[in-house]
Design an enzyme around this catalytic site. Structure first.
Site, PDB file in Angstrom:
ATOM      1  N   LYS A  69      83.980   9.054  37.974  1.00 19.89           N
ATOM      2  CA  LYS A  69      83.687  10.104  37.010  1.00 19.89           C
ATOM      3  C   LYS A  69      84.957  10.522  36.258  1.00 19.89           C
ATOM      4  CE  LYS A  69      80.028  12.256  39.824  1.00 19.89           C
ATOM      5  NZ  LYS A  69      78.915  12.218  38.855  1.00 19.89           N
ATOM      6  N   ARG A 118      69.917   8.168  44.099  1.00 14.45           N
ATOM      7  CA  ARG A 118      68.609   7.514  44.250  1.00 14.45           C
ATOM      8  C   ARG A 118      68.651   6.413  45.309  1.00 14.45           C
ATOM      9  NH1 ARG A 118      68.832   6.153  38.018  1.00 14.45           N
ATOM     10  NH2 ARG A 118      70.067   8.061  38.234  1.00 14.45           N
TER      11      ARG A 118
END
Length: 471
Positions: free
Chosen positions: A251, A325
């Protein structure tokens, strides 16, 4: 904090008095309407004899909602705490139907994260006593609702406290220890999978995401048995990435500190199980927390890897920062195979796309069950955990089809929240299932009427309210 619900105010009390003022009222004769007229989110502090009385505006009487009173009570409590209040007396006459939200607002407002502050910088006074006055005819019902709301608010505050702790304090192992202690105090069945057991039983998703960290992953299970043994449980799965650097797909550094909040779905599961146990709900509930730390270590999983999950279904990894996920896939598959739930939830700070779509106040609600969608949507406003339905469908499932595996873990920028939900549906299967993307409201960066900056505990109040009223 001591909580009492009374049919009349004590004859003598040191408590500061909190009253709600509708729009157009003049609670103090010598205060002009231009100075205070009950407009929502305004307040008036007045001395009546030796007592401080805080009037909080709630707007037009016809527009009063449970969450408006929660906010009014919370903002009033915060104002009184700032001037040294230790005891608060609330006049709730006329608002007996909303005693629960009033109590919640004050309990939530009384919380402050101060674990690492110097003693001199901490709040000088804490709220020791809360008394709520209602009309005698409503006393029994109000007592019951106030006590339930106290349990829910306390569970939410514990979730906030855990959520606010940084990554060097909370690792998957520490989170498992916290769950173990909760199981001990609340008579829950506790099970934990360490990295060896995860590998032995085929939890490839959780292991892949956690490989890059020196802190190994954990799968945590808490089981509450309030119903008959034969009754299928409600299973609630929570994502708890204790710190999310993004892994190899790292990130940007800006606001990366906030990625300590990527564990809030799993933390919410802890709060929900605590509240369910405290309320002694007559149902069976299982909480599954899938916890890892996503780091770019030498053993980290890579873009291009193919991960085999608990169910045997495969995932092509395109972006290691779409890790939530992947860990949820294992837990959802296990929940379906092991528990055969009558209803399956998951809570996750899953996508920035959901924040772009809905802003920071609402969670995305995904389900193919229209009745569930409507019930949760309607209840969310009153619970103070607002959600908004978002779509799933073939067009989103097509975006995540892989040439080399069952699915790929990202479908691009367009419809990102919906493609993530469609991804998870592969592992939920035909089980009635609800996905809550809480990336927006899981934490806040500016104060709200009854919440300080930081973790919010989003999801606890909504799902406990839903479970309390589910037949």
């Amino acid at each position: 904090m001591k909580l009492e619900v009374l049919a009349q105010a004590p004859a003598s009390s040191k408590a500061d008095l909190l009253r709600f003022a509708p729009r157009g009222s003049r609670p103090v004769a010598d205060v002009k309407p231009a100075e205070f007229d009950g407009l929502a989110s305004t307040s008036l502090l007045h001395r009546e004899g030796a007592r401080r009385v805080l009037y909080v505006g709630i707007g037009a009487s016809a527009s009063v909602t449970p969450d408006l009173l929660r906010r009014a009570a919370g903002s009033g409590a915060k104002s009184l705490l700032k001037i040294g209040a230790e005891e608060i007396l609330v006049d709730a006459t006329g608002h007996e139907a909303h005693v629960g939200p009033i109590v919640e607002g004050i309990f939530l407002a009384a919380y402050k994260f101060e674990a690492f502050k110097a003693p001199a910088a901490r709040r000088k006074t804490i709220l020791k006593s809360l008394r709520v006055v209602v009309a005698p005819a409503h006393l029994a019902a109000a007592k019951k609702e106030a006590e339930a709301s106290r349990h829910i608010a306390e569970a939410t505050n514990i979730v906030r406290e855990i959520g606010n702790l940084p990554g060097n304090e909370i690792t998957p192992i520490v989170l498992a220890d916290i769950a173990k202690e909760l199981a001990r105090t609340h008579h829950l069945k506790y099970t934990v999978w360490d990295e060896k057991r995860l590998e032995k039983e085929g939890f490839g998703g959780i292991l892949a995401v956690g490989k890059g960290s020196a802190n190994p992953p954990r799968l945590i299970s808490l089981e509450y048995e309030g119903g008959a043994r034969k009754d299928a449980p409600v299973v609630i799965v929570g994502k708890a990435i204790t710190f999310d650097s993004g892994g190899i797909s790292i990130k940007p550094s800006d606001r990366m500190d906030e990625m300590k909040f990527d564990k809030m779905g799993g933390c919410a599961v802890l709060g929900i199980l605590r509240a369910v146990a405290d309320l002694k709900l007559p149902i069976n509930v299982v909480g599954l927390i899938t916890s890892a730390e996503n780091m770019p270590g030498s053993r980290a999983y890579r873009p291009g890897d193919i991960v085999t999950t608990y169910s045997g279904q495969t995932i092509e990894v395109l972006n290691t920062d779409a890790e939530g996920r992947i860990v949820l896939a294992d837990a959802l598959a296990y929940a379906v195979a092991k528990h055969k739930p009558r209803l399956l939830f998951d809570l996750a700070t899953l996508t920035g796309a959901c924040v772009v779509a809905l802003g920071g106040s609402r969670a995305g609600l995904f389900t193919s069950d229209p009745a569930l969608r409507q019930a949760l949507w309607e209840r969310s406003e009153a619970a103070g955990d607002p959600v908004w339905p978002l779509p799933m469908g073939d067009e989103y499932a097509d975006q995540i089809k892989s040439d080399v595996a069952l699915v790929k873990n990202t479908g691009g920028r367009e419809g990102g929240a919906s493609t993530a939900a469609s991804f998870l549906q592969h592992w939920a299967g035909e089980t009635p299932w609800v996905h809550l993307d809480i990336a927006g409201p899981a934490w806040i960066t500016k104060e709200l009427p009854y919440l300080e900056k930081g973790a919010t505990g989003f999801g606890v109040r909504l799902l406990v309210d839903f479970l309390r009223k589910k037949k």
